[in-house]
Design an enzyme around this catalytic site. Structure first.
Site, PDB file in Angstrom:
ATOM      1  N   THR A 166       7.298  -1.316   6.087  1.00  0.00           N
ATOM      2  CA  THR A 166       7.146  -2.502   4.948  1.00  0.00           C
ATOM      3  C   THR A 166       7.003  -3.696   5.730  1.00  0.00           C
ATOM      4  OG1 THR A 166       9.601  -2.359   4.778  1.00  0.00           O
ATOM      5  CG2 THR A 166       8.507  -1.420   2.809  1.00  0.00           C
ATOM      6  N   LYS A 193       8.934  -5.475   7.897  1.00  0.00           N
ATOM      7  CA  LYS A 193      10.025  -6.157   8.472  1.00  0.00           C
ATOM      8  C   LYS A 193      10.029  -6.973   9.705  1.00  0.00           C
ATOM      9  CE  LYS A 193      12.684  -2.376   8.098  1.00  0.00           C
ATOM     10  NZ  LYS A 193      11.715  -1.460   7.380  1.00  0.00           N
ATOM     11  N   THR A 194       9.465  -6.329  10.402  1.00  0.00           N
ATOM     12  CA  THR A 194       9.190  -6.946  12.016  1.00  0.00           C
ATOM     13  C   THR A 194       8.160  -8.174  11.805  1.00  0.00           C
ATOM     14  OG1 THR A 194       9.345  -4.896  13.055  1.00  0.00           O
ATOM     15  CG2 THR A 194       8.460  -6.439  14.225  1.00  0.00           C
ATOM     16  N   HIS A 226      -3.590  29.720  -5.309  1.00  0.00           N
ATOM     17  CA  HIS A 226      -2.291  28.918  -5.066  1.00  0.00           C
ATOM     18  C   HIS A 226      -2.275  27.382  -5.355  1.00  0.00           C
ATOM     19  CE1 HIS A 226       1.665  27.692  -2.762  1.00  0.00           C
ATOM     20  NE2 HIS A 226       0.883  26.599  -2.917  1.00  0.00           N
ATOM     21  N   GLU A 227      -3.541  26.938  -4.885  1.00  0.00           N
ATOM     22  CA  GLU A 227      -4.123  25.507  -5.353  1.00  0.00           C
ATOM     23  C   GLU A 227      -4.351  25.218  -6.796  1.00  0.00           C
ATOM     24  OE1 GLU A 227      -3.080  23.197  -3.541  1.00  0.00           O
ATOM     25  OE2 GLU A 227      -2.650  24.316  -1.472  1.00  0.00           O
ATOM     26  N   ASP A 243       6.785  23.987  -1.050  1.00  0.00           N
ATOM     27  CA  ASP A 243       6.965  23.604  -2.485  1.00  0.00           C
ATOM     28  C   ASP A 243       8.326  23.983  -2.913  1.00  0.00           C
ATOM     29  OD1 ASP A 243       4.222  23.376  -2.323  1.00  0.00           O
ATOM     30  OD2 ASP A 243       3.818  25.357  -3.105  1.00  0.00           O
TER      31      ASP A 243
HETATM   32  P1  ATP Z   1       9.593  -0.004  10.902  1.00  0.00           P
HETATM   33  O1  ATP Z   1      11.134  -0.006  10.173  1.00  0.00           O
HETATM   34  O2  ATP Z   1       9.156   1.236  11.025  1.00  0.00           O
HETATM   35  O3  ATP Z   1      10.275  -0.993  12.172  1.00  0.00           O
HETATM   36  P2  ATP Z   1       8.841  -2.554   9.824  1.00  0.00           P
HETATM   37  O4  ATP Z   1       9.220  -2.725   8.242  1.00  0.00           O
HETATM   38  O5  ATP Z   1       9.382  -3.369  10.826  1.00  0.00           O
HETATM   39  O6  ATP Z   1       8.758  -0.863  10.203  1.00  0.00           O
HETATM   40  P3  ATP Z   1       6.142  -3.554  10.747  1.00  0.00           P
HETATM   41  O7  ATP Z   1       6.373  -3.131  11.892  1.00  0.00           O
HETATM   42  O8  ATP Z   1       6.339  -4.826  10.394  1.00  0.00           O
HETATM   43  O9  ATP Z   1       7.201  -2.650   9.721  1.00  0.00           O
HETATM   44  O10 ATP Z   1       4.833  -3.120  10.208  1.00  0.00           O
HETATM   45  C1  ATP Z   1       3.938  -2.188  10.952  1.00  0.00           C
HETATM   46  C2  ATP Z   1       2.359  -2.686  10.475  1.00  0.00           C
HETATM   47  O11 ATP Z   1       2.118  -2.603   9.019  1.00  0.00           O
HETATM   48  C3  ATP Z   1       2.210  -4.117  10.663  1.00  0.00           C
HETATM   49  O12 ATP Z   1       1.943  -4.581  11.893  1.00  0.00           O
HETATM   50  C4  ATP Z   1       1.220  -4.540   9.733  1.00  0.00           C
HETATM   51  O13 ATP Z   1      -0.116  -4.197  10.161  1.00  0.00           O
HETATM   52  C5  ATP Z   1       1.606  -3.466   8.533  1.00  0.00           C
HETATM   53  N1  ATP Z   1       2.371  -4.163   7.361  1.00  0.00           N
HETATM   54  C6  ATP Z   1       3.479  -3.786   6.979  1.00  0.00           C
HETATM   55  N2  ATP Z   1       3.711  -4.293   5.941  1.00  0.00           N
HETATM   56  C7  ATP Z   1       2.592  -5.465   5.758  1.00  0.00           C
HETATM   57  C8  ATP Z   1       2.773  -6.444   4.842  1.00  0.00           C
HETATM   58  N3  ATP Z   1       3.461  -6.879   3.812  1.00  0.00           N
HETATM   59  N4  ATP Z   1       1.492  -7.163   4.797  1.00  0.00           N
HETATM   60  C9  ATP Z   1       0.573  -6.875   5.936  1.00  0.00           C
HETATM   61  N5  ATP Z   1       0.616  -6.198   6.785  1.00  0.00           N
HETATM   62  C10 ATP Z   1       1.513  -5.202   6.719  1.00  0.00           C
END
Ligand code: ATP
Length: 626
Positions: free
Chosen positions: A223, A225-226, A439-440, A516
């Site tokens: 999402t 965070k990094t 199935h599908e 499933d």
């Molecule tokens: P994890 O919990 O798996 O370490 P994370 O939350 O730290 O993941 P990131 O490593 O920051 O996620 O995101 C991975 C990649 O996804 C980023 O390098 C970017 O390319 C893309 N990404 C994620 N979120 C965003 C966002 N809000 N806007 C733009 N790009 C995003």
């Protein structure tokens, strides 16, 4: 010297001894064996005056043979003589095991041959050749292994086990700004305050205000965070120290705590700055949770807490942590003065998804028909990383079919790839194809006829790299934040639609429904033990705390009584069985359509939304007119 350093010295000495043993007892004898000839040949060479120079050592005689005058055996191609250096070289030096030969010196002297004796490792060069040369490949391998573990000489290398591996990047070097992040509005607002503080810590001092030392970013994987932590450093223009929790807890005991200490020392010198600890759960796991008493992890955690406590107020170092397992973190980490500020980084909303797609398609030439909003609409539940992946896949697809621009169809296929995997080329046998088609179709028709379920986007019986023999893709029309009991039951019926069709048409289930069943059972279990949706058990929660963001099976609390557990099992069974019966009834009612769609699917392999909807609509009209 801490334990880690001691360990490295012993390790180094051990490697040297090993290398010496290797050189002396394996490499040298091997090298000497090369070019070895019988003593009789040596004597024959002597007699034929073929010997040029002789070196005599304790147990061996090495001698050079004169250039032979034999006819030139070099190959001739098209009138040109090709060189044959390799042969020449091996023929020139020979060695023999030194036998007791009282006439040796006499023989050499009378033949007027230059000879000499070399004691074992007589010269520095010989010593070098004998030991260092075979040692060299070992040292290279050794270097490569340790470089992968964090660099040989630099921070974290073999000569600095205790040192932290935090890579220092200047704020500008992270190169990330909030404009690079989509849909992070709320998190951004909270982080602004930290940025202001990092830009001018003194200003906060003047007012006697204390800023949070630790900020914990919590949310599902991918999402951003990094990315948010990097953008905070980038916006504040301060150095950014990045380290992952798992790299603190090294394979070498005693290193984690030393790493923490060193990291904080480095950071304090560079204040204002940000320390970012990714996967902080690897060290911050509750001490109660860690069975087997992982003392290494505990020492590291204690050191981290001690360092955070030892901070002077507003010293300009902000620690950011990220985790997707907040439920297992030690409560001590969350106390005031530590990670006392938590920021939820949630999955992006429709608007956020559009922003993220825009960011990741900045450099991608898009066809004018591409509407990123509609891509965002059909991708609820996708993380920023998934969306980045989709944008990249779409661009790859366009490049592969040599298009000028990326089309809406490329995005469509890219979404399918991310969800279902790549198409596999292995064809199915007609018999399996038929079963998969029914199935599908079962899934798809239950979804089409049950009100409230997500529309069917595509049905396919092309196997995928994610292991599916076929798939039915539904596309939600909007983000769903709240799901009702009825909606959950509908979802379960759709999940079991595939198995229902197998039972109806072939009178026996196949293993194809295993996933499933897993999903349906998990939904039923959560309905019973987590959401209080069983009238027999009442509005009571029996679920043990679950992983907040990583999914996984939900378990019952350990203190649940045996009698209750029996009722829970019975209720789960009832819900799943009811869902299957519901699906069978729907398919029975529309059996003609089931055969029709399954037939088309066997023929065409893929049916899209419009085609299946047209058949279902026609059926509804016919049913009304009857
Ligand atoms: P994890 O919990 O798996 O370490 P994370 O939350 O730290 O993941 P990131 O490593 O920051 O996620 O995101 C991975 C990649 O996804 C980023 O390098 C970017 O390319 C893309 N990404 C994620 N979120 C965003 C966002 N809000 N806007 C733009 N790009 C995003």
């Amino acid at each position: 010297m801490d334990k880690g350093q001691k360990f490295s010295v012993w390790f180094f000495l051990g490697a040297l001894i090993f290398a010496w043993l290797f050189a002396e007892y394996i490499y040298k004898p091997y090298a000497e064996k090369q070019g070895e000839v019988p003593y009789s040949e040596f004597l024959a060479d002597l007699d034929a005056s073929n010997v040029e120079k002789v070196d005599i050592t304790e147990g061996r005689i090495t001698y050079a043979v004169k250039e032979t005058t034999s006819p030139d055996k070099r190959p001739i191609v098209g009138g040109v003589i090709l060189s044959n250096k390799k042969n020449k070289k091996t023929e020139n030096l020979k060695s023999v095991v030194r036998l007791t030969d009282p006439f040796l010196i006499e023989r050499l002297a009378s033949a007027d041959i230059e000879f000499g004796g070399i004691a074992k490792h007589d010269t520095i060069i010989d010593l070098f050749m004998g030991i260092m040369l075979p040692l060299l490949p070992l040292m290279i391998i050794w270097y490569l292994i340790f470089r992968n573990m964090g660099g040989v000489g630099g921070a974290g290398g073999i000569f600095s086990f205790g040192r932290s591996r935090a890579k220092e990047l200047q704020g500008e070097m992270t190169g990330v700004h909030f404009s690079d992040i989509g849909g992070a509005g709320e998190a951004e607002v909270e982080l602004r305050e930290i940025i202001d503080f990092l830009k001018d810590p003194k200003r906060f001092d003047k007012f006697g205000a204390k800023l949070p030392r630790g900020v914990l970013l919590v949310g599902p994987p991918g999402t951003g965070k990094t990315l948010l932590a990097k953008a905070t450093a980038g916006e504040a223009d301060v150095p950014f120290f990045f380290i992952t929790g798992s790299s603190f807890v090294e394979m070498f005991v005693g290193v984690g705590a030393a790493r923490v200490r060193d990291l904080f020392d480095q950071a304090k010198k560079k204040a204002p700055c940000i320390i970012f600890v990714d996967e902080i759960d690897a060290i911050g796991q509750s001490r109660m949770n860690v069975y087997n008493g992982n003392s290494e992890q505990e020492n590291t955690l204690n050191q981290l807490l001690a360092e955070m406590d030892g901070f002077e107020d507003n010293n300009g170092v902000v620690i950011m942590g990220a985790t997707n397992r907040p439920e297992i973190l030690d409560q001590a980490l969350m106390r005031p003065g530590r990670f006392d500020r938590q920021i939820q980084v949630v999955l992006p909303t429709e608007e956020g998804r559009e922003e993220i797609l825009k960011i990741h398609t900045k450099k991608v030439p898009l066809a004018p028909e591409v509407d990123l909003r509609s891509v965002a609409k059909v991708t609820p539940g996708f993380s920023g990383a998934d969306l980045a992946n989709i944008a990249n896949e779409a661009a790859l697809l366009a490049a592969r079919h040599k298009a000028e621009k990326v089309s809406p169809n490329d995005f469509d296929l890219a979404i399918e790839r991310v969800v279902a995997g790549l198409q596999r080329k292995t064809p199915l046998t007609p018999e399996i194809r038929k079963k998969v088609a029914y199935h599908e179709t079962g899934h798809a028709l239950v979804a089409c006829y049950l009100p409230g379920s997500d529309p069917v986007h595509k049905v396919s019986i092309i196997p995928t790299t994610k292991g599916a023999l076929g798939y039915t893709m539904q596309r939600p029309t909007e983000d769903q934040y709240l799901v009702s009991e009825n909606e959950l039951k509908t979802r379960m019926a759709v999940m079991l639609g595939g198995r229902a069709a197998e039972l109806l048409v072939f009178n026996e289930p196949t293993t194809g429904a295993s996933n499933d069943l897993e999903r349906a059972t998990e939904t039923a279990r959560r309905m019973v033990i987590e959401f209080g949706m069983s009238s027999k058990l009442g509005p009571v929660r029996y679920a043990a705390p679950a992983m907040m963001y990583l999914g996984g099976a939900t378990h019952i609390r350990e203190d649940t009584g045996d009698d209750t557990a029996v009722v829970i099992d019975a209720e789960i069974r009832r819900l799943v069985t009811e869902a299957q019966e519901h699906a069978i009834n729907i398919l029975k009612e529309h059996e003609k359509i089931l055969h029709e769609v399954a037939g088309i699917l066997q023929e065409k392999e893929v049916i899209n939304h419009e085609e299946i909807q047209a058949i279902v609509d026609r059926d509804k009209v016919e049913a009304q007119s009857e």
